[in-house]
Design a protein around this motif. Structure first.
Motif, PDB file in Angstrom:
ATOM      1  N   ASP A  50      19.988  58.645  13.751  1.00 17.81           N
ATOM      2  CA  ASP A  50      19.471  57.290  13.536  1.00 17.81           C
ATOM      3  C   ASP A  50      20.602  56.354  13.116  1.00 17.81           C
ATOM      4  O   ASP A  50      20.655  55.191  13.547  1.00 17.81           O
ATOM      5  CB  ASP A  50      18.385  57.298  12.464  1.00 17.81           C
ATOM      6  CG  ASP A  50      17.057  57.831  12.977  1.00 17.81           C
ATOM      7  OD1 ASP A  50      16.885  57.896  14.214  1.00 17.81           O
ATOM      8  OD2 ASP A  50      16.200  58.194  12.156  1.00 17.81           O
ATOM      9  N   PHE A  51      21.486  56.841  12.268  1.00 16.92           N
ATOM     10  CA  PHE A  51      22.626  56.037  11.832  1.00 16.92           C
ATOM     11  C   PHE A  51      23.542  55.750  13.017  1.00 16.92           C
ATOM     12  O   PHE A  51      24.010  54.633  13.208  1.00 16.92           O
ATOM     13  CB  PHE A  51      23.382  56.787  10.738  1.00 16.92           C
ATOM     14  CG  PHE A  51      24.550  56.042  10.160  1.00 16.92           C
ATOM     15  CD1 PHE A  51      24.373  55.073   9.195  1.00 16.92           C
ATOM     16  CD2 PHE A  51      25.844  56.333  10.587  1.00 16.92           C
ATOM     17  CE1 PHE A  51      25.453  54.388   8.651  1.00 16.92           C
ATOM     18  CE2 PHE A  51      26.930  55.660  10.061  1.00 16.92           C
ATOM     19  CZ  PHE A  51      26.742  54.674   9.089  1.00 16.92           C
ATOM     20  N   VAL A  52      23.776  56.770  13.839  1.00 20.73           N
ATOM     21  CA  VAL A  52      24.621  56.602  15.022  1.00 20.73           C
ATOM     22  C   VAL A  52      24.010  55.600  15.991  1.00 20.73           C
ATOM     23  O   VAL A  52      24.729  54.827  16.633  1.00 20.73           O
ATOM     24  CB  VAL A  52      24.839  57.963  15.725  1.00 20.73           C
ATOM     25  CG1 VAL A  52      25.540  57.770  17.064  1.00 20.73           C
ATOM     26  CG2 VAL A  52      25.661  58.888  14.840  1.00 20.73           C
ATOM     27  N   ALA A  53      22.697  55.587  16.084  1.00 18.63           N
ATOM     28  CA  ALA A  53      22.004  54.678  16.997  1.00 18.63           C
ATOM     29  C   ALA A  53      22.124  53.223  16.559  1.00 18.63           C
ATOM     30  O   ALA A  53      21.756  52.314  17.304  1.00 18.63           O
ATOM     31  CB  ALA A  53      20.541  55.069  17.118  1.00 18.63           C
ATOM     32  N   GLY A  54      22.636  52.994  15.340  1.00 17.02           N
ATOM     33  CA  GLY A  54      22.817  51.636  14.860  1.00 17.02           C
ATOM     34  C   GLY A  54      21.649  51.083  14.082  1.00 17.02           C
ATOM     35  O   GLY A  54      21.597  49.887  13.785  1.00 17.02           O
ATOM     36  N   LYS A  55      20.691  51.940  13.711  1.00 17.21           N
ATOM     37  CA  LYS A  55      19.528  51.475  12.961  1.00 17.21           C
ATOM     38  C   LYS A  55      19.942  51.031  11.561  1.00 17.21           C
ATOM     39  O   LYS A  55      20.865  51.579  10.964  1.00 17.21           O
ATOM     40  CB  LYS A  55      18.472  52.577  12.877  1.00 17.21           C
ATOM     41  CG  LYS A  55      17.874  52.957  14.228  1.00 17.21           C
ATOM     42  CD  LYS A  55      16.795  54.016  14.072  1.00 17.21           C
ATOM     43  CE  LYS A  55      16.193  54.389  15.424  1.00 17.21           C
ATOM     44  NZ  LYS A  55      15.142  55.430  15.292  1.00 17.21           N
ATOM     45  N   LYS A  56      19.224  50.047  11.043  1.00 20.78           N
ATOM     46  CA  LYS A  56      19.507  49.526   9.717  1.00 20.78           C
ATOM     47  C   LYS A  56      18.708  50.282   8.659  1.00 20.78           C
ATOM     48  O   LYS A  56      17.673  50.875   8.934  1.00 20.78           O
ATOM     49  CB  LYS A  56      19.170  48.036   9.650  1.00 20.78           C
ATOM     50  CG  LYS A  56      20.000  47.169  10.584  1.00 20.78           C
ATOM     51  CD  LYS A  56      19.620  45.704  10.446  1.00 20.78           C
ATOM     52  CE  LYS A  56      20.478  44.828  11.360  1.00 20.78           C
ATOM     53  NZ  LYS A  56      20.118  43.383  11.238  1.00 20.78           N
ATOM     54  N   ASN A  57      19.214  50.246   7.431  1.00 19.55           N
ATOM     55  CA  ASN A  57      18.519  50.823   6.280  1.00 19.55           C
ATOM     56  C   ASN A  57      18.198  52.307   6.453  1.00 19.55           C
ATOM     57  O   ASN A  57      17.126  52.768   6.078  1.00 19.55           O
ATOM     58  CB  ASN A  57      17.229  50.044   5.987  1.00 19.55           C
ATOM     59  CG  ASN A  57      17.486  48.581   5.742  1.00 19.55           C
ATOM     60  OD1 ASN A  57      18.564  48.188   5.299  1.00 19.55           O
ATOM     61  ND2 ASN A  57      16.507  47.740   6.035  1.00 19.55           N
ATOM     62  N   VAL A  58      19.114  53.048   7.060  1.00 17.72           N
ATOM     63  CA  VAL A  58      18.948  54.497   7.203  1.00 17.72           C
ATOM     64  C   VAL A  58      20.149  55.187   6.571  1.00 17.72           C
ATOM     65  O   VAL A  58      21.256  54.630   6.527  1.00 17.72           O
ATOM     66  CB  VAL A  58      18.815  54.921   8.681  1.00 17.72           C
ATOM     67  CG1 VAL A  58      17.565  54.337   9.301  1.00 17.72           C
ATOM     68  CG2 VAL A  58      20.053  54.531   9.482  1.00 17.72           C
ATOM     69  N   LYS A 112      25.152  59.046  23.799  1.00 15.69           N
ATOM     70  CA  LYS A 112      24.991  60.492  23.964  1.00 15.69           C
ATOM     71  C   LYS A 112      23.868  61.059  23.101  1.00 15.69           C
ATOM     72  O   LYS A 112      23.774  62.256  22.899  1.00 15.69           O
ATOM     73  CB  LYS A 112      26.315  61.195  23.629  1.00 15.69           C
ATOM     74  CG  LYS A 112      27.482  60.746  24.501  1.00 15.69           C
ATOM     75  CD  LYS A 112      28.788  61.364  24.038  1.00 15.69           C
ATOM     76  CE  LYS A 112      29.950  60.939  24.918  1.00 15.69           C
ATOM     77  NZ  LYS A 112      30.232  59.479  24.842  1.00 15.69           N
ATOM     78  N   LEU A 113      23.012  60.185  22.610  1.00 19.09           N
ATOM     79  CA  LEU A 113      21.913  60.605  21.748  1.00 19.09           C
ATOM     80  C   LEU A 113      20.781  61.230  22.558  1.00 19.09           C
ATOM     81  O   LEU A 113      20.734  61.097  23.780  1.00 19.09           O
ATOM     82  CB  LEU A 113      21.392  59.392  20.975  1.00 19.09           C
ATOM     83  CG  LEU A 113      22.341  58.840  19.909  1.00 19.09           C
ATOM     84  CD1 LEU A 113      21.910  57.433  19.503  1.00 19.09           C
ATOM     85  CD2 LEU A 113      22.386  59.751  18.700  1.00 19.09           C
ATOM     86  N   PRO A 114      19.852  61.932  21.890  1.00 22.08           N
ATOM     87  CA  PRO A 114      18.696  62.485  22.598  1.00 22.08           C
ATOM     88  C   PRO A 114      17.960  61.407  23.390  1.00 22.08           C
ATOM     89  O   PRO A 114      17.761  60.289  22.904  1.00 22.08           O
ATOM     90  CB  PRO A 114      17.831  63.022  21.457  1.00 22.08           C
ATOM     91  CG  PRO A 114      18.814  63.366  20.390  1.00 22.08           C
ATOM     92  CD  PRO A 114      19.858  62.295  20.465  1.00 22.08           C
ATOM     93  N   GLY A 115      17.610  61.723  24.605  1.00 20.91           N
ATOM     94  CA  GLY A 115      16.926  60.781  25.477  1.00 20.91           C
ATOM     95  C   GLY A 115      17.856  59.985  26.372  1.00 20.91           C
ATOM     96  O   GLY A 115      17.393  59.314  27.300  1.00 20.91           O
ATOM     97  N   SER A 120      28.504  64.958  21.216  1.00 21.77           N
ATOM     98  CA  SER A 120      27.234  64.265  21.188  1.00 21.77           C
ATOM     99  C   SER A 120      26.453  64.654  19.959  1.00 21.77           C
ATOM    100  O   SER A 120      26.874  65.455  19.151  1.00 21.77           O
ATOM    101  CB  SER A 120      26.420  64.600  22.443  1.00 21.77           C
ATOM    102  OG  SER A 120      26.127  65.970  22.494  1.00 21.77           O
ATOM    103  N   LEU A 121      25.271  64.071  19.825  1.00 21.48           N
ATOM    104  CA  LEU A 121      24.412  64.351  18.691  1.00 21.48           C
ATOM    105  C   LEU A 121      23.049  64.795  19.172  1.00 21.48           C
ATOM    106  O   LEU A 121      22.546  64.334  20.179  1.00 21.48           O
ATOM    107  CB  LEU A 121      24.231  63.093  17.837  1.00 21.48           C
ATOM    108  CG  LEU A 121      25.420  62.679  16.975  1.00 21.48           C
ATOM    109  CD1 LEU A 121      25.119  61.336  16.338  1.00 21.48           C
ATOM    110  CD2 LEU A 121      25.679  63.710  15.895  1.00 21.48           C
ATOM    111  N   THR A 122      22.440  65.699  18.420  1.00 15.84           N
ATOM    112  CA  THR A 122      21.060  66.071  18.660  1.00 15.84           C
ATOM    113  C   THR A 122      20.295  65.763  17.392  1.00 15.84           C
ATOM    114  O   THR A 122      20.850  65.454  16.364  1.00 15.84           O
ATOM    115  CB  THR A 122      20.929  67.577  18.968  1.00 15.84           C
ATOM    116  OG1 THR A 122      21.482  68.316  17.869  1.00 15.84           O
ATOM    117  CG2 THR A 122      21.650  67.939  20.235  1.00 15.84           C
ATOM    118  N   ALA A 123      18.972  65.843  17.458  1.00 14.80           N
ATOM    119  CA  ALA A 123      18.158  65.624  16.264  1.00 14.80           C
ATOM    120  C   ALA A 123      17.343  66.879  15.977  1.00 14.80           C
ATOM    121  O   ALA A 123      16.479  67.241  16.744  1.00 14.80           O
ATOM    122  CB  ALA A 123      17.208  64.448  16.489  1.00 14.80           C
ATOM    123  N   PRO A 124      17.583  67.590  14.875  1.00 13.66           N
ATOM    124  CA  PRO A 124      18.659  67.304  13.930  1.00 13.66           C
ATOM    125  C   PRO A 124      20.012  67.759  14.462  1.00 13.66           C
ATOM    126  O   PRO A 124      20.100  68.697  15.230  1.00 13.66           O
ATOM    127  CB  PRO A 124      18.267  68.131  12.699  1.00 13.66           C
ATOM    128  CG  PRO A 124      17.525  69.291  13.274  1.00 13.66           C
ATOM    129  CD  PRO A 124      16.763  68.735  14.472  1.00 13.66           C
TER     130      PRO A 124
END
Length: 267
Positions: free
Chosen positions: A99-107, A210-213, A239-243
């Protein structure tokens, strides 16, 4: 890049990581939504993790692990070391958050991955015992040579230590500043570190596609580290996966109760 010997004991690694987060953090919200610091784990979870790491069956596995490591290092003919023992407290290990890598705020900058406990062989070799809560029961899911996890946690000196596995970088988060703890981290963000916002921009640029999806993931390339092959034992991809923990080490599943040893080259 430093190589580590590993063996994994639990096939449901991703599920274990998710269950671990729930077990340690519960459902309590973060005190400050805008805080980049992950919520701390519960003391009861850390205690249960330590108990699993120091159980007689784990000590037996550690003896086999150290023996296999010695054999891999060409020391198979050496005298068997004394009984391994657990040393110090168990520590939470945080890994860079998708979520942080995706650029989301307040995470938070990172998410809880697993709990690590240092083990020492009779001849002084160190290993890290990884534990996670699966189905309400704490279990050892991997043993890795070296003591990176507990050593960097200590070097963080009260700050929140987290790992960026794609480049094997260890950082400490203090306030709004990310500081490097090892050479790989220093190479990534500089000796003086950078602000959380600047760090988020950096990892978004490096891994955001390179995130999931993503198309990258749909092509089967996502995972942080690819499965090593018999020919090169090397990692590939970034890349990153979740988790992120699910593939942070790129370790082969070796089955319950069976000690296996592999050499990994982190990239």
């Amino acid at each position: 890049m430093t190589e580590r010997t590993n063996f994994r004991k639990n096939a449901s690694r991703a599920a274990a990581a998710s269950a671990l987060t729930a077990a340690l953090l519960g459902v309590a919200p973060m005190a400050h939504a805008a805080d980049a610091v992950p919520a701390p784990p519960k003391a009861t979870g850390l205690s249960a993790a330590h108990d699993a790491a120091s159980a007689p069956s784990t000590i037996s596995d550690l003896a086999d692990f150290f023996a296999h490591t010695a054999e891999q290092n060409g020391q198979g003919g050496a005298a068997a070391p004394g009984k391994p023992h657990i040393e110090g407290a168990s520590v939470p290990v945080y890994t860079l958050s998708p979520d942080f890598v995706a650029g989301k705020k307040n995470v938070p900058v990172a998410g809880l991955d697993f709990v690590a406990t240092k083990a020492v062989s009779g001849d002084g070799q160190a290993a890290s015992v990884w534990t996670a809560s699966t189905g309400g029961k704490w279990e050892v899911v991997n043993i890795a040579s070296g003591d990176d996890e507990t050593r960097y946690a200590a070097e963080g000196n009260g700050g929140t230590v987290f790992h960026e596995p794609q480049v094997n970088a260890w950082y400490v988060l203090r306030g709004d500043h990310v500081q490097p703890l090892n050479k790989d981290a220093e190479k990534a963000i500089g000796a003086k570190g950078m602000t959380v916002k600047a760090y988020q921009n950096r990892v978004n640029k490096a891994y955001g596609d390179k995130l999931p999806g993503s198309d990258y993931a749909k092509k089967g390339k996502a995972g942080g580290y690819a499965e090593p092959t018999a020919s090169d034992n090397g990692g590939s991809g970034s890349s990153l996966t979740a988790p992120a923990a699910a593939t942070a080490g790129g370790i082969a599943v070796l089955g319950l109760g069976m000690v296996g040893v592999r050499r990994l080259r982190r990239r």
